[in-house]
Design a protein around this motif. Structure first.
Motif, mmCIF file in Angstrom:
data_model
loop_
_atom_site.group_PDB
_atom_site.id
_atom_site.type_symbol
_atom_site.label_atom_id
_atom_site.label_comp_id
_atom_site.label_asym_id
_atom_site.label_seq_id
_atom_site.Cartn_x
_atom_site.Cartn_y
_atom_site.Cartn_z
ATOM 1 N N TYR A 416 0.842 -1.191 0.000
ATOM 2 C CA TYR A 416 0.000 0.000 0.000
ATOM 3 C C TYR A 416 0.875 1.238 0.000
ATOM 4 C CZ TYR A 416 0.714 1.102 5.000
ATOM 5 O OH TYR A 416 1.246 1.459 6.201
ATOM 6 N N ILE A 417 0.350 2.317 -0.591
ATOM 7 C CA ILE A 417 1.065 3.588 -0.686
ATOM 8 C C ILE A 417 0.254 4.646 0.041
ATOM 9 C CG2 ILE A 417 1.924 5.371 -2.264
ATOM 10 C CD1 ILE A 417 2.291 3.218 -4.369
ATOM 11 N N ALA A 418 0.847 5.270 1.048
ATOM 12 C CA ALA A 418 0.181 6.341 1.787
ATOM 13 C C ALA A 418 0.275 7.640 0.976
ATOM 14 C CB ALA A 418 0.824 6.525 3.159
ATOM 15 N N THR A 427 0.623 10.794 -8.206
ATOM 16 C CA THR A 427 1.307 9.596 -7.720
ATOM 17 C C THR A 427 1.078 8.423 -8.667
ATOM 18 O OG1 THR A 427 1.031 10.355 -5.434
ATOM 19 C CG2 THR A 427 1.545 8.023 -5.772
ATOM 20 N N LEU A 428 -0.133 8.322 -9.212
ATOM 21 C CA LEU A 428 -0.434 7.245 -10.157
ATOM 22 C C LEU A 428 0.427 7.362 -11.414
ATOM 23 C CD1 LEU A 428 -2.134 4.845 -11.115
ATOM 24 C CD2 LEU A 428 -3.841 6.490 -11.929
ATOM 25 N N VAL A 429 0.591 8.573 -11.920
ATOM 26 C CA VAL A 429 1.410 8.775 -13.110
ATOM 27 C C VAL A 429 2.855 8.363 -12.836
ATOM 28 C CG1 VAL A 429 2.323 10.511 -14.692
ATOM 29 C CG2 VAL A 429 -0.091 10.586 -14.021
ATOM 30 N N LYS A 536 1.494 -7.914 -9.375
ATOM 31 C CA LYS A 536 1.684 -6.913 -8.325
ATOM 32 C C LYS A 536 0.382 -6.156 -8.100
ATOM 33 C CE LYS A 536 6.586 -6.040 -9.236
ATOM 34 N NZ LYS A 536 7.616 -5.006 -9.546
ATOM 35 N N ALA A 537 0.144 -5.783 -6.844
ATOM 36 C CA ALA A 537 -1.048 -5.013 -6.484
ATOM 37 C C ALA A 537 -0.644 -3.878 -5.557
ATOM 38 C CB ALA A 537 -2.083 -5.904 -5.808
ATOM 39 N N PHE A 538 -0.972 -2.655 -5.956
ATOM 40 C CA PHE A 538 -0.729 -1.471 -5.140
ATOM 41 C C PHE A 538 -2.068 -0.872 -4.729
ATOM 42 C CE2 PHE A 538 3.102 -1.867 -7.689
ATOM 43 C CZ PHE A 538 4.112 -1.607 -6.783
ATOM 44 N N THR A 539 -2.131 -0.372 -3.513
ATOM 45 C CA THR A 539 -3.355 0.246 -3.004
ATOM 46 C C THR A 539 -3.028 1.621 -2.446
ATOM 47 O OG1 THR A 539 -4.316 -1.907 -2.433
ATOM 48 C CG2 THR A 539 -5.268 0.023 -1.388
ATOM 49 N N PHE A 540 -3.695 2.647 -2.962
ATOM 50 C CA PHE A 540 -3.523 4.003 -2.451
ATOM 51 C C PHE A 540 -4.403 4.181 -1.206
ATOM 52 C CE2 PHE A 540 -2.415 6.010 -6.841
ATOM 53 C CZ PHE A 540 -1.240 5.275 -6.847
ATOM 54 N N VAL A 541 -3.804 4.678 -0.131
ATOM 55 C CA VAL A 541 -4.522 4.855 1.127
ATOM 56 C C VAL A 541 -4.278 6.272 1.616
ATOM 57 C CG1 VAL A 541 -4.858 4.036 3.483
ATOM 58 C CG2 VAL A 541 -4.230 2.411 1.680
ATOM 59 N N GLU A 564 7.087 3.061 -0.819
ATOM 60 C CA GLU A 564 7.440 4.409 -1.249
ATOM 61 C C GLU A 564 7.901 4.356 -2.698
ATOM 62 O OE1 GLU A 564 7.075 7.134 0.415
ATOM 63 O OE2 GLU A 564 6.601 6.342 2.409
ATOM 64 N N LEU A 565 7.622 5.412 -3.456
ATOM 65 C CA LEU A 565 8.040 5.447 -4.854
ATOM 66 C C LEU A 565 9.554 5.417 -5.004
ATOM 67 C CD1 LEU A 565 5.542 8.036 -6.385
ATOM 68 C CD2 LEU A 565 5.531 5.559 -6.627
ATOM 69 N N ASP A 566 10.264 5.831 -3.958
ATOM 70 C CA ASP A 566 11.726 5.817 -4.015
ATOM 71 C C ASP A 566 12.310 4.439 -3.730
ATOM 72 O OD1 ASP A 566 11.600 8.514 -4.488
ATOM 73 O OD2 ASP A 566 11.809 9.069 -2.376
ATOM 74 N N ASP A 567 11.445 3.446 -3.439
ATOM 75 C CA ASP A 567 11.956 2.126 -3.089
ATOM 76 C C ASP A 567 12.317 1.281 -4.297
ATOM 77 O OD1 ASP A 567 11.582 2.800 -0.479
ATOM 78 O OD2 ASP A 567 9.691 1.718 -0.238
#
Length: 575
Positions: A416-418, A427-429, A536-541, A564-567
């Motif tokens: 998940y992405i905070a 963030t999606l882009v 892969k599954a990402f969830t925006f929270v 994190e996007l930097d990961d």
């Protein structure tokens, strides 16, 4: 036509008589504006010639003599209306009005009553705008309507080139799903290794069906297929639950194939699914394997032509019918479909049908079927309502709970992405640029949000389209066909597309909005990682969605790690 001829005569006569003075009762009267009490209809009096004036609505009125004319009959022939009147002439107010310019008179002429305006159909404005002469108007009277669709200064909508269709035109096998191309069959015979060593042979399927599976590159059954196929061949009622993406469709379709009477042109199996997209997917899957057999699969669902469905159901319905509850119940109620020869009923994703309000429809469909029939009920999740239905209508069902405690597929890497709500789009882009998915599905909770996300991604150069229930059925089918063939890389969807999409190329699922129902999360992320493939599954929270995240984790009995996007782009090693 009579009105037009009258107007044509009036307009052609006006230019000839403007130079002549008009006479009334033997006295000369110049063409000009009358007094204040006679102001309305003055311009039409010029066009009409002697003897009458036109007032509101184009009706003729008799000319009044005397005071209404303001004593102007004594004016010499050809005198201008702007000259100073002699003694005993009209009042100074009337004289001041006579000094108005031609432009003012023209403007007042155009502002006359609506009745005259509608009668002339904007002839005054058309003459001034186009600059046509009287002779040109006589030669081409229909020129007031231009080829570009303009008339009277107003743009009119262009005519439709095609009549609006009442629904998708159906093909011979039922529906627009036939536009999708099937995978090429392998050229095999009974001596081929893919047939001899095919593991489906051990499940009790006949050689023809095993060959069809082998030619479609199926060699090893999944867990749910190993459990359901033998019991289905025996004709027993089945209550089955398995993880999303484990091949439940093949599990119930293969027993139907084996138990069908291929020579009987009647409905022998009925498959009920919750959504149109799942209906098309199941129909496509069944037709994919039926290419080696002499039987037909038909699909019925909303958004397609009812007349075509009725004709097909009454003349050549086929042995297997796949449909949504509402449309099937309509055909059953109107006696368009004959279920007297039915021997198998399949309820696919029954929990989902109950969630969206089809419980009573399902019960009516079951009661419309013959008393002696097989029922196979399969779903990704089970709840009390589904089990209650099984206890009421199923005869000692075989209960197959495959991986009941393991809700999601192991091969799906979930994070998940905070992120705050106002930064989700950006963030999606960034995430799509970083991950560079083969194909992805982005889930939103509302139709409006899915439209906004698709528009944003399109402006950023992504091949993205949205799909939800407000789109017409034709458009939804075209979008899904383009997504299956790879013309669309990113599909932004509401939960209408969360069930039944069996597309192996989906590498990423992104929950732009976290769902309120934890089960919806399971079905969303199950669109990737199909048949053991990695996904892969990402969830925006956002800060206000922490409670929904906790519900999802409790339902799966699994904690999701933050991301994190930097990961980096992530991987499967730390799943």
């Amino acid at each position: 036509m009579k009105i037009y001829q009258r107007l044509k005569g009036l307009f052609s006569g006006s230019s000839e008589k403007k130079a002549d003075s008009r006479k009334d009762g033997g006295k000369e009267r110049p063409a000009g504006r009358r007094g204040k009490s006679d102001g309305r209809g003055a311009a039409s009096g010029e066009s009409s010639g002697g003897g009458s004036r036109r007032g509101r609505g184009g009706r003729r009125r008799p000319r009044r003599d005397g005071a209404a004319d303001g004593g102007r009959r004594g004016q010499p022939d050809g005198a201008s209306s702007t000259e100073r009147p002699p003694a005993g002439a009209p009042s100074s107010t009337e004289a001041g009005q006579d000094k108005d310019s031609d432009a003012n008179r023209s403007r007042r002429r155009r502002s006359r009553g609506r009745g005259w305006r509608s009668l002339t159909a904007g002839a005054d404005d058309a003459r001034q705008d186009s600059g046509q002469t009287t002779g040109e108007r006589q030669q081409k009277p229909e020129s007031s309507k231009s080829s570009t669709g303009k008339r009277d200064g107003r743009r009119r909508p262009a005519p439709r080139s095609k009549k609006r269709s009442s629904g998708t035109k159906r093909g011979d096998l039922g529906g627009a799903a036939q536009r999708i191309e099937f995978p090429e069959l392998l050229d095999l015979d009974r001596d081929s290794e893919a047939f001899i060593n095919n593991e489906f042979r051990a499940l009790g399927l006949n050689d023809e069906i095993v060959m069809a599976l082998a030619r479609n590159r199926f060699r090893t059954p999944t867990d749910i297929q190993r459990e359901v196929i033998p019991a289905g061949i025996e004709g027993r009622d089945i209550l089955g639950q398995a993880k999303t993406g484990t091949g439940k469709t093949v599990a119930f379709v293969m027993p139907l194939f084996q138990r069908l009477d291929h020579d009987l042109n009647a409905v022998q199996a009925l498959i009920v699914v919750p959504t149109r997209e799942l209906c098309r997917q199941v129909s496509w899957e069944a037709r994919r394997f039926s290419r080696d057999f002499n039987f037909k699969v038909m699909s019925v669902y909303g958004g397609t032509s009812v007349k075509d469905e009725i004709e097909e159901l009454r003349t050549s319905p086929g042995q297997i019918v796949v449909g949504t509850p509402g449309r099937l119940l309509d055909h059953i109620s109107n006696r368009n479909i004959d279920l007297s020869k039915l021997n198998a009923l399949v309820l696919d994703e029954a929990d989902r049908m109950f969630d969206i309000g089809f419980r009573e429809d399902i019960i009516k469909i079951i009661r419309a079927c013959p008393a002696k029939r097989q029922i196979m009920l399969l779903s990704a999740t089970m709840d009390g309502a589904v089990e209650d239905l099984a206890s009421r209508f199923m005869d000692n069902p075989v209960q197959l709970y495959v991986s009941k405690d393991e809700i999601t597929v192991d091969s799906i890497w979930q994070r998940y992405i905070a992120v705050e709500r106002n930064r989700k789009l950006s963030t999606l882009v960034k995430l799509l640029h970083q991950q560079n998915p083969t194909q992805s599905i982005v889930f939103a909770n509302t139709k409006r949000m899915s439209d906004a996300v698709a528009l944003k991604l399109g402006k950023q150069g992504f091949k993205a389209r949205c799909i939800h229930s407000d789109l017409s059925q034709n458009r939804r089918e075209r979008i899904m066909d383009d997504f299956r063939t790879g013309k669309i890389e990113h599909l932004i969807a509401t939960d209408v597309a969360a069930r039944g999409l069996d597309i192996t190329g989906i590498s990423h699922v992104i929950n732009y909005d976290i769902p309120d129902n934890p089960e919806d999360y399971v079905h969303r992320v199950g669109r990737t990682g199909r048949m053991g493939a990695a996904g892969k599954a990402f969830t925006f929270v956002s800060s206000s969605e922490g409670e929904q995240l906790t519900k999802v984790e409790m339902f799966m009995n699994k904690m999701l790690d933050p991301w994190e996007l930097d990961d980096g782009d992530g991987g499967q090693d730390n799943a």
